[in-house]
Design a protein around this motif. Structure first.
Motif, mmCIF file in Angstrom:
data_model
loop_
_atom_site.group_PDB
_atom_site.id
_atom_site.type_symbol
_atom_site.label_atom_id
_atom_site.label_comp_id
_atom_site.label_asym_id
_atom_site.label_seq_id
_atom_site.Cartn_x
_atom_site.Cartn_y
_atom_site.Cartn_z
ATOM 1 N N VAL A 1 12.463 -48.554 -124.077
ATOM 2 C CA VAL A 1 12.308 -48.707 -122.636
ATOM 3 C C VAL A 1 11.031 -49.477 -122.338
ATOM 4 O O VAL A 1 9.940 -49.060 -122.702
ATOM 5 C CB VAL A 1 12.274 -47.316 -121.947
ATOM 6 N N GLU A 2 11.201 -50.624 -121.689
ATOM 7 C CA GLU A 2 10.053 -51.449 -121.318
ATOM 8 C C GLU A 2 9.951 -51.674 -119.816
ATOM 9 O O GLU A 2 8.911 -52.082 -119.326
ATOM 10 C CB GLU A 2 10.125 -52.789 -122.038
ATOM 11 N N THR A 3 11.052 -51.402 -119.091
ATOM 12 C CA THR A 3 11.072 -51.628 -117.654
ATOM 13 C C THR A 3 11.816 -50.490 -116.970
ATOM 14 O O THR A 3 12.522 -49.708 -117.619
ATOM 15 C CB THR A 3 11.793 -52.946 -117.302
ATOM 16 N N LEU A 4 11.689 -50.430 -115.659
ATOM 17 C CA LEU A 4 12.458 -49.443 -114.903
ATOM 18 C C LEU A 4 13.954 -49.727 -115.038
ATOM 19 O O LEU A 4 14.766 -48.811 -115.085
ATOM 20 C CB LEU A 4 12.042 -49.437 -113.435
ATOM 21 N N SER A 5 14.312 -50.978 -115.149
ATOM 22 C CA SER A 5 15.712 -51.353 -115.340
ATOM 23 C C SER A 5 16.261 -50.765 -116.645
ATOM 24 O O SER A 5 17.384 -50.257 -116.683
ATOM 25 C CB SER A 5 15.846 -52.875 -115.335
ATOM 26 N N ASP A 6 15.453 -50.809 -117.718
ATOM 27 C CA ASP A 6 15.867 -50.201 -118.991
ATOM 28 C C ASP A 6 16.069 -48.700 -118.835
ATOM 29 O O ASP A 6 17.034 -48.134 -119.343
ATOM 30 C CB ASP A 6 14.813 -50.434 -120.083
ATOM 31 N N LEU A 7 15.169 -48.064 -118.120
ATOM 32 C CA LEU A 7 15.261 -46.618 -117.893
ATOM 33 C C LEU A 7 16.480 -46.277 -117.050
ATOM 34 O O LEU A 7 17.197 -45.316 -117.320
ATOM 35 C CB LEU A 7 13.976 -46.138 -117.224
ATOM 36 N N THR A 8 16.746 -47.102 -116.050
ATOM 37 C CA THR A 8 17.916 -46.907 -115.191
ATOM 38 C C THR A 8 19.205 -47.070 -115.992
ATOM 39 O O THR A 8 20.143 -46.280 -115.841
ATOM 40 C CB THR A 8 17.876 -47.893 -114.007
ATOM 41 N N ASP A 9 19.258 -48.070 -116.852
ATOM 42 C CA ASP A 9 20.442 -48.274 -117.700
ATOM 43 C C ASP A 9 20.654 -47.085 -118.628
ATOM 44 O O ASP A 9 21.794 -46.648 -118.834
ATOM 45 C CB ASP A 9 20.305 -49.550 -118.524
ATOM 46 N N LEU A 10 19.579 -46.551 -119.177
ATOM 47 C CA LEU A 10 19.656 -45.370 -120.027
ATOM 48 C C LEU A 10 20.256 -44.191 -119.263
ATOM 49 O O LEU A 10 21.127 -43.487 -119.775
ATOM 50 C CB LEU A 10 18.251 -45.029 -120.540
ATOM 51 N N ALA A 11 19.827 -44.019 -118.028
ATOM 52 C CA ALA A 11 20.355 -42.938 -117.191
ATOM 53 C C ALA A 11 21.826 -43.167 -116.853
ATOM 54 O O ALA A 11 22.637 -42.241 -116.911
ATOM 55 C CB ALA A 11 19.539 -42.810 -115.912
ATOM 56 N N ARG A 12 22.178 -44.386 -116.520
ATOM 57 C CA ARG A 12 23.574 -44.685 -116.165
ATOM 58 C C ARG A 12 24.504 -44.464 -117.361
ATOM 59 O O ARG A 12 25.641 -44.044 -117.198
ATOM 60 C CB ARG A 12 23.696 -46.105 -115.636
ATOM 61 N N ASP A 13 24.004 -44.727 -118.564
ATOM 62 C CA ASP A 13 24.808 -44.481 -119.761
ATOM 63 C C ASP A 13 25.088 -42.995 -119.956
ATOM 64 O O ASP A 13 26.112 -42.623 -120.531
ATOM 65 C CB ASP A 13 24.115 -45.035 -121.012
ATOM 66 N N ALA A 14 24.198 -42.142 -119.474
ATOM 67 C CA ALA A 14 24.367 -40.695 -119.594
ATOM 68 C C ALA A 14 25.188 -40.108 -118.455
ATOM 69 O O ALA A 14 25.569 -38.939 -118.495
ATOM 70 C CB ALA A 14 23.009 -40.009 -119.642
ATOM 71 N N SER A 15 25.472 -40.909 -117.451
ATOM 72 C CA SER A 15 26.167 -40.435 -116.265
ATOM 73 C C SER A 15 27.644 -40.179 -116.531
ATOM 74 O O SER A 15 28.300 -40.900 -117.273
ATOM 75 C CB SER A 15 26.042 -41.475 -115.149
ATOM 76 N N VAL A 16 28.128 -39.139 -115.892
ATOM 77 C CA VAL A 16 29.554 -38.813 -115.928
ATOM 78 C C VAL A 16 30.101 -39.125 -114.545
ATOM 79 O O VAL A 16 29.664 -38.559 -113.552
ATOM 80 C CB VAL A 16 29.772 -37.323 -116.274
ATOM 81 N N ASP A 17 31.035 -40.046 -114.467
ATOM 82 C CA ASP A 17 31.647 -40.429 -113.190
ATOM 83 C C ASP A 17 30.629 -40.846 -112.136
ATOM 84 O O ASP A 17 30.770 -40.540 -110.963
ATOM 85 C CB ASP A 17 32.500 -39.272 -112.637
ATOM 86 N N GLU A 18 29.562 -41.533 -112.564
ATOM 87 C CA GLU A 18 28.528 -42.029 -111.663
ATOM 88 C C GLU A 18 27.866 -40.931 -110.845
ATOM 89 O O GLU A 18 27.411 -41.142 -109.726
ATOM 90 C CB GLU A 18 29.070 -43.145 -110.768
#
Length: 182
Positions: free
Chosen positions: A24-41
């Motif tokens: 993780v180098e940016t907030l975008s990277d962190l956001t993508d990491l979170a979205r990957d863990a999301s179930v049905d958004e």
């Protein structure tokens, strides 16, 4: 030492996982990491805590912009992961070379920068100027209502100090789940 965890809301409650922030180098990277863990958004909360210095929360819901809260911007801005969050909240983009060009005068000095190199580290009253990393305000910054609809009011969030993540998880009804990854 950092502790980072993801809490993803599901139909059955919360699911927790610890997470590595090495890539993780940016907030975008962190956001993508979170979205990957999301179930049905559904809602995903990313918790980052650095010992007793500060904690941060990033809330991601579907494709909406992430909501961010940092408990104390000054020490957070001095740490690698905290800097990612505080830069976003303070509107800074250290990786954008255009930002550097926009602040240059035609003579090559930055706006407000003295032309005399001997004056670089002193202000008009003779006091030393703060270092670049000291420009973050002390205290909380960001969305103070980030968890209000999940059971933790603004007042309760701002009252939290060290080791805040267990108290936050308790308010969300996810303390046992968070303990499994801690």
């Amino acid at each position: 030492m950092y502790f980072a965890a993801l809490l993803a809301r599901t139909q059955d409650g919360w699911e927790a996982s610890d997470t590595e922030l090495d890539d993780v180098e940016t907030l975008s990277d962190l956001t993508d990491l979170a979205r990957d863990a999301s179930v049905d958004e559904d809602t995903v909360l990313v918790f980052i805590e650095q010992e007793d210095a500060w904690f941060g929360i990033v809330r991601v819901e579907g494709e909406e912009d992430p909501r961010v809260f940092v408990s104390d911007a000054l020490p957070a801005a001095r740490s690698s992961y905290g800097e990612i969050l505080t830069n976003e909240l303070l509107g800074r983009d250290d990786d954008d070379p255009a930002d550097d060009l926009d602040t240059l005068d035609l003579d090559g000095t930055e706006d407000g920068e003295p032309d005399d190199p001997d004056d670089l580290n002193s202000s008009a009253d003779g006091a030393d100027s703060p270092a670049a990393g000291d420009t973050a305000p002390a205290g909380p910054i960001g969305d103070q209502d980030i968890l209000a609809d999940l059971g933790l009011s603004r007042r309760e969030l701002l009252a939290l100090e060290s080791d805040a993540l267990p108290e936050i998880a308790d308010a969300l009804g996810a303390s046992e789940i968070l303990e499994t990854v801690r």
